[in-house]
Write a protein that holds these residues in place. Structure first.
Motif, PDB file in Angstrom:
ATOM      1  N   ASN A 188     -15.644   1.418  46.020  1.00 15.85           N
ATOM      2  CA  ASN A 188     -14.838   0.234  46.307  1.00 15.85           C
ATOM      3  C   ASN A 188     -15.746  -0.985  46.441  1.00 15.85           C
ATOM      4  OD1 ASN A 188     -12.791  -1.506  46.906  1.00 15.85           O
ATOM      5  ND2 ASN A 188     -12.331  -0.647  48.919  1.00 15.85           N
ATOM      6  N   PRO A 212      -5.803   4.088  51.359  1.00 14.20           N
ATOM      7  CA  PRO A 212      -6.889   3.849  52.322  1.00 14.20           C
ATOM      8  C   PRO A 212      -7.975   4.927  52.235  1.00 14.20           C
ATOM      9  CG  PRO A 212      -4.750   3.575  53.371  1.00 14.20           C
ATOM     10  CD  PRO A 212      -4.487   4.173  52.030  1.00 14.20           C
ATOM     11  N   ASP A 213      -9.208   4.500  52.113  1.00  7.24           N
ATOM     12  CA  ASP A 213     -10.367   5.390  52.049  1.00  7.24           C
ATOM     13  C   ASP A 213     -10.324   6.333  50.850  1.00  7.24           C
ATOM     14  OD1 ASP A 213     -11.466   4.318  54.405  1.00  7.24           O
ATOM     15  OD2 ASP A 213     -10.267   5.671  55.649  1.00  7.24           O
ATOM     16  N   GLY A 214      -9.561   5.954  49.832  1.00  5.31           N
ATOM     17  CA  GLY A 214      -9.502   6.776  48.629  1.00  5.31           C
ATOM     18  C   GLY A 214     -10.658   6.522  47.680  1.00  5.31           C
ATOM     19  N   LEU A 245     -14.948   5.292  47.620  1.00  6.39           N
ATOM     20  CA  LEU A 245     -16.124   5.287  48.489  1.00  6.39           C
ATOM     21  C   LEU A 245     -16.429   3.870  48.967  1.00  6.39           C
ATOM     22  CD1 LEU A 245     -17.328   7.562  45.948  1.00  6.39           C
ATOM     23  CD2 LEU A 245     -18.544   7.992  48.064  1.00  6.39           C
ATOM     24  N   ASP A 246     -16.614   3.724  50.263  1.00  4.30           N
ATOM     25  CA  ASP A 246     -16.963   2.437  50.847  1.00  4.30           C
ATOM     26  C   ASP A 246     -18.482   2.238  50.741  1.00  4.30           C
ATOM     27  OD1 ASP A 246     -17.936   0.979  53.612  1.00  4.30           O
ATOM     28  OD2 ASP A 246     -16.127   0.095  52.760  1.00  4.30           O
ATOM     29  N   ALA A 265     -20.462   2.806  53.914  1.00  7.30           N
ATOM     30  CA  ALA A 265     -20.546   4.214  54.301  1.00  7.30           C
ATOM     31  C   ALA A 265     -21.595   4.935  53.456  1.00  7.30           C
ATOM     32  CB  ALA A 265     -19.181   4.882  54.141  1.00  7.30           C
ATOM     33  N   PRO A 289     -14.925  10.640  48.471  1.00  4.91           N
ATOM     34  CA  PRO A 289     -13.827  10.377  49.412  1.00  4.91           C
ATOM     35  C   PRO A 289     -13.140  11.670  49.827  1.00  4.91           C
ATOM     36  CG  PRO A 289     -13.694   8.937  47.487  1.00  4.91           C
ATOM     37  CD  PRO A 289     -14.711   9.984  47.180  1.00  4.91           C
ATOM     38  N   SER A 292     -10.170  12.444  49.849  1.00  2.00           N
ATOM     39  CA  SER A 292      -9.045  12.812  49.005  1.00  2.00           C
ATOM     40  C   SER A 292      -9.440  13.109  47.560  1.00  2.00           C
ATOM     41  CB  SER A 292      -8.009  11.676  48.988  1.00  2.00           C
ATOM     42  OG  SER A 292      -8.600  10.465  48.521  1.00  2.00           O
ATOM     43  N   GLU A 293     -10.724  13.044  47.272  1.00  2.74           N
ATOM     44  CA  GLU A 293     -11.192  13.252  45.892  1.00  2.74           C
ATOM     45  C   GLU A 293     -10.960  14.703  45.455  1.00  2.74           C
ATOM     46  OE1 GLU A 293     -13.406  11.903  42.357  1.00  2.74           O
ATOM     47  OE2 GLU A 293     -12.376  10.902  43.991  1.00  2.74           O
TER      48      GLU A 293
END
Length: 242
Positions: free
Chosen positions: A188, A205-207, A209-210, A213, A237, A239-240
């Motif tokens: 992201n 949300p958080d789907g 990579l930040d 992080a 992530p 949810s990956e």
């Protein structure tokens, strides 16, 4: 005396390289922020200095020996140990194999692998002489597998991974921590936000990579005590599908 870190392929503040620069600067390290586009890395360096950190931007193409010599020479002029060198350069796009030219294949290899070799040739003697420090490489899903239309990218990233393994085995006993971090998923960052905004929204949300992080993970590896080093870490992530 302030130690220093060199980050290659840093780019804009919103990307992985920018996040790495900010994270290491938070630990009172002077960060050399390097990339092919000076304007981008200048933004990252300015953000760090505005928040009280220490950084400077240097234009450098990782496939140019002259650029790398200038970068490491500049870093060598500053007092302090070289705490880490991070090879974060890379680019990617799908190309059907039938359309893939020799020039394209070589271009992706030069950025994805050859630049890592040139960087390590300059970094490892310094880190070996110190008897400490980290050499960190950014990998991708393609480091482990080749998908359709990504043969050029997979060939380069797999080669970089094997280079990192070889360096770890050769220089680990000399006190140099070599690690390879696989980023498995969409980041992201500025590129995805610009080109695939709707796709990021659909991930939720958080789907994706930040970048901050991701940078935390790099710092954790760098800061490890040498009796329990990580050589390879994969990040994705929650949810990956993998």
């Amino acid at each position: 005396m302030q130690d220093k870190v060199i980050i290659l392929g840093a780019g804009l503040p919103e990307g992985v390289g920018g996040a790495l620069a900010r994270r290491f600067a938070r630990e009172d390290l002077h960060v050399f922020v390097s990339g092919r586009t000076l304007e981008k890395v200048e933004q990252t360096a300015a953000q760090i200095t505005a928040s009280g950190g220490s950084a400077e931007a240097i234009e450098a193409d990782v496939t140019s020996e002259d650029d790398l010599d200038a970068l490491f020479s500049k870093a060598g002029e500053r007092e302090g140990a070289l705490a880490a060198v991070i090879y974060n350069a890379g680019n990617n796009m799908p190309i059907p194999f039938a359309d893939l030219s020799p020039e394209q294949f070589e271009f992706y290899w030069r950025v994805g692998c050859y630049g890592g070799f040139l960087t390590a040739k300059r970094a490892m003697p310094i880190l070996e002489a110190q008897g400490e420090g980290s050499m960190l490489f950014t990998g991708a899903s393609a480091s482990l597998r080749g998908k359709p239309m990504f043969g050029h990218f997979a060939a380069a990233k797999a080669a970089l991974r094997n280079l990192a393994q070889s360096l770890a085995r050769e220089y680990g006993p000399k006190g140099v921590h070599v690690a390879h971090i696989i980023i498995d998923g969409v980041v992201n960052g500025d590129r995805a936000q610009t080109n695939f905004g709707d796709y990021l929204d659909n991930l939720g949300p958080d789907g994706a990579l930040d970048p901050d992080a991701i940078a935390d993970a790099y710092w954790t590896i760098h800061a490890q005590q040498r009796s329990a080093w990580t050589h390879e870490l994969d990040l994705r992530p929650f949810s990956e599908t993998w």
